[in-house]
Design an enzyme around this catalytic site. Sequence first.
Site, mmCIF file in Angstrom:
data_model
loop_
_atom_site.group_PDB
_atom_site.id
_atom_site.type_symbol
_atom_site.label_atom_id
_atom_site.label_comp_id
_atom_site.label_asym_id
_atom_site.label_seq_id
_atom_site.Cartn_x
_atom_site.Cartn_y
_atom_site.Cartn_z
ATOM 1 N N ASP A 24 -83.932 -94.447 8.374
ATOM 2 C CA ASP A 24 -82.547 -94.582 7.905
ATOM 3 C C ASP A 24 -81.620 -94.960 9.063
ATOM 4 O O ASP A 24 -81.868 -94.577 10.211
ATOM 5 C CB ASP A 24 -82.097 -93.248 7.276
ATOM 6 C CG ASP A 24 -80.851 -93.414 6.428
ATOM 7 O OD1 ASP A 24 -80.452 -94.559 6.149
ATOM 8 O OD2 ASP A 24 -80.270 -92.386 6.041
ATOM 9 N N ASN A 26 -80.254 -98.281 9.667
ATOM 10 C CA ASN A 26 -80.246 -99.673 10.156
ATOM 11 C C ASN A 26 -78.846 -100.283 10.014
ATOM 12 O O ASN A 26 -78.366 -100.970 10.916
ATOM 13 C CB ASN A 26 -81.221 -100.541 9.351
ATOM 14 C CG ASN A 26 -82.662 -100.130 9.557
ATOM 15 O OD1 ASN A 26 -82.960 -99.331 10.429
ATOM 16 N ND2 ASN A 26 -83.553 -100.680 8.749
ATOM 17 N N ARG A 28 -75.881 -98.743 9.777
ATOM 18 C CA ARG A 28 -74.893 -98.138 10.673
ATOM 19 C C ARG A 28 -75.102 -98.594 12.118
ATOM 20 O O ARG A 28 -74.168 -98.799 12.866
ATOM 21 C CB ARG A 28 -74.946 -96.609 10.570
ATOM 22 C CG ARG A 28 -74.134 -96.077 9.395
ATOM 23 C CD ARG A 28 -74.506 -94.683 9.021
ATOM 24 N NE ARG A 28 -75.777 -94.654 8.329
ATOM 25 C CZ ARG A 28 -76.451 -93.550 8.051
ATOM 26 N NH1 ARG A 28 -75.983 -92.390 8.439
ATOM 27 N NH2 ARG A 28 -77.593 -93.623 7.385
ATOM 28 N N HIS A 41 -81.875 -104.300 10.212
ATOM 29 C CA HIS A 41 -83.202 -104.233 9.591
ATOM 30 C C HIS A 41 -84.252 -104.905 10.488
ATOM 31 O O HIS A 41 -85.373 -104.433 10.615
ATOM 32 C CB HIS A 41 -83.180 -104.889 8.210
ATOM 33 C CG HIS A 41 -82.321 -104.156 7.218
ATOM 34 N ND1 HIS A 41 -82.364 -102.789 7.057
ATOM 35 C CD2 HIS A 41 -81.386 -104.595 6.328
ATOM 36 C CE1 HIS A 41 -81.494 -102.421 6.118
ATOM 37 N NE2 HIS A 41 -80.886 -103.505 5.664
ATOM 38 N N TRP A 73 -82.877 -101.526 -5.076
ATOM 39 C CA TRP A 73 -82.553 -102.739 -5.831
ATOM 40 C C TRP A 73 -81.058 -102.836 -6.092
ATOM 41 O O TRP A 73 -80.540 -103.904 -6.409
ATOM 42 C CB TRP A 73 -83.279 -102.747 -7.190
ATOM 43 C CG TRP A 73 -84.763 -102.915 -7.078
ATOM 44 C CD1 TRP A 73 -85.698 -101.929 -7.189
ATOM 45 C CD2 TRP A 73 -85.493 -104.132 -6.860
ATOM 46 N NE1 TRP A 73 -86.971 -102.453 -7.045
ATOM 47 C CE2 TRP A 73 -86.865 -103.812 -6.848
ATOM 48 C CE3 TRP A 73 -85.114 -105.466 -6.676
ATOM 49 C CZ2 TRP A 73 -87.861 -104.756 -6.652
ATOM 50 C CZ3 TRP A 73 -86.104 -106.417 -6.481
ATOM 51 C CH2 TRP A 73 -87.459 -106.057 -6.466
ATOM 52 N N LEU A 135 -105.784 -95.327 12.410
ATOM 53 C CA LEU A 135 -104.561 -94.874 11.726
ATOM 54 C C LEU A 135 -104.453 -95.473 10.324
ATOM 55 O O LEU A 135 -104.665 -96.675 10.142
ATOM 56 C CB LEU A 135 -103.344 -95.318 12.549
ATOM 57 C CG LEU A 135 -101.976 -95.073 11.914
ATOM 58 C CD1 LEU A 135 -101.607 -93.594 11.954
ATOM 59 C CD2 LEU A 135 -100.893 -95.899 12.616
HETATM 60 C C1 FPP Z 1 -82.400 -97.696 5.804
HETATM 61 O O1 FPP Z 1 -81.280 -98.139 6.510
HETATM 62 C C2 FPP Z 1 -83.455 -98.672 5.885
HETATM 63 C C3 FPP Z 1 -83.957 -99.362 4.834
HETATM 64 C C4 FPP Z 1 -83.448 -99.212 3.463
HETATM 65 C C5 FPP Z 1 -85.011 -100.354 4.998
HETATM 66 C C6 FPP Z 1 -86.050 -100.063 6.028
HETATM 67 C C7 FPP Z 1 -86.725 -101.342 6.310
HETATM 68 C C8 FPP Z 1 -87.164 -101.753 7.504
HETATM 69 C C9 FPP Z 1 -87.142 -100.937 8.705
HETATM 70 C C10 FPP Z 1 -87.734 -103.134 7.671
HETATM 71 C C11 FPP Z 1 -88.894 -103.524 6.816
HETATM 72 C C12 FPP Z 1 -90.058 -102.588 6.860
HETATM 73 C C13 FPP Z 1 -91.330 -102.876 7.231
HETATM 74 C C14 FPP Z 1 -92.395 -101.857 7.018
HETATM 75 C C15 FPP Z 1 -91.707 -104.138 7.853
HETATM 76 P P1 FPP Z 1 -79.939 -98.394 5.717
HETATM 77 O O2 FPP Z 1 -79.830 -99.846 5.431
HETATM 78 O O3 FPP Z 1 -79.859 -97.513 4.520
HETATM 79 O O4 FPP Z 1 -78.891 -97.963 6.798
HETATM 80 P P2 FPP Z 1 -77.456 -97.350 6.526
HETATM 81 O O5 FPP Z 1 -77.633 -96.084 5.728
HETATM 82 O O6 FPP Z 1 -76.960 -97.089 7.914
HETATM 83 O O7 FPP Z 1 -76.656 -98.394 5.801
#
Ligand code: FPP
Length: 254
Positions: A24, A26, A28, A41, A73, A135
């Site tokens: 979680d 990305n 922010r 991301h 989604w 793993l």
């Molecule tokens: C949460 O941050 C993150 C996600 C919803 C997506 C996670 C995806 C990746 C790390 C990339 C793709 C994955 C792989 C396995 C290649 P958020 O967007 O909810 O952050 P926020 O809460 O700060 O807005």
Amino acid sequence: MTVTDPRKIKSSFDLPRHVGIIMDGNGRWAAARSLPRLEGHRRGVESVRRAVRAAGDLGISYLTLYAFSSENWSRPPQEVDDLMGLLKHFIRIDLADLHKKNVRVRIIGSRDDLALDLKGLLQEAEAVTRDNTGLALIIAFNYGARQEIADAVREIALRVSRGEIDPLTIDATTISEHLYTADIPDPDLIIRTSGEQRLSNFLMWQAAYAELVFLPLHWPDFDQVALEDALRQYSSRDRRFGGLATTQSAMTGS
Ligand code: FPP
């Protein structure tokens, strides 16, 4: 903080067999740098690589990463597209290397609404690595625990209607055996980054006795030091599984 020699960690920590991570923060992370969310991301994918490497080096057997929830989604279509694209890119670029490192890839979640090319890649990643013994990397994609439990209940009901299961024998094991994770042990440790403290529909059945560790950093900043921090917190916990603490059971002689 410096990275600890993995051999030292293995010998001094009580290591979890299965670690789940809610990646979680990305968005922010990107907002704090006036960057588009996609950049957060993208950096998150780098953290995925670091997490897989560190977990493998430490000898963790199962690593489950929550990459896209069934609720994601509801994000803007462009962001949904970007997340799908990043998973495709990750498999295309990293599959050979994961295979070389003896990683077994599994994807859990519903594939019904995914594009054909992505479904093909997921199938390929699982097929290529299915006999690997290192793993187990489990990617939860288009995953939701409530949906998973509903799917399990439907399957059990169908089997009851076909006379394959006696309803009087249904217990918690029956449910576990019909989840997407039927052949995977329950997570011992669930880590969530970004400081939020909730499960958000991640492995809710399987997490019944998992230790939860919430790290204050955002996912793009996750690295081996952060994993070690979580492992240290895990190893200091007294896991009781509904029983008594080790000291209490010594006192009662049980
Ligand atoms: C949460 O941050 C993150 C996600 C919803 C997506 C996670 C995806 C990746 C790390 C990339 C793709 C994955 C792989 C396995 C290649 P958020 O967007 O909810 O952050 P926020 O809460 O700060 O807005």
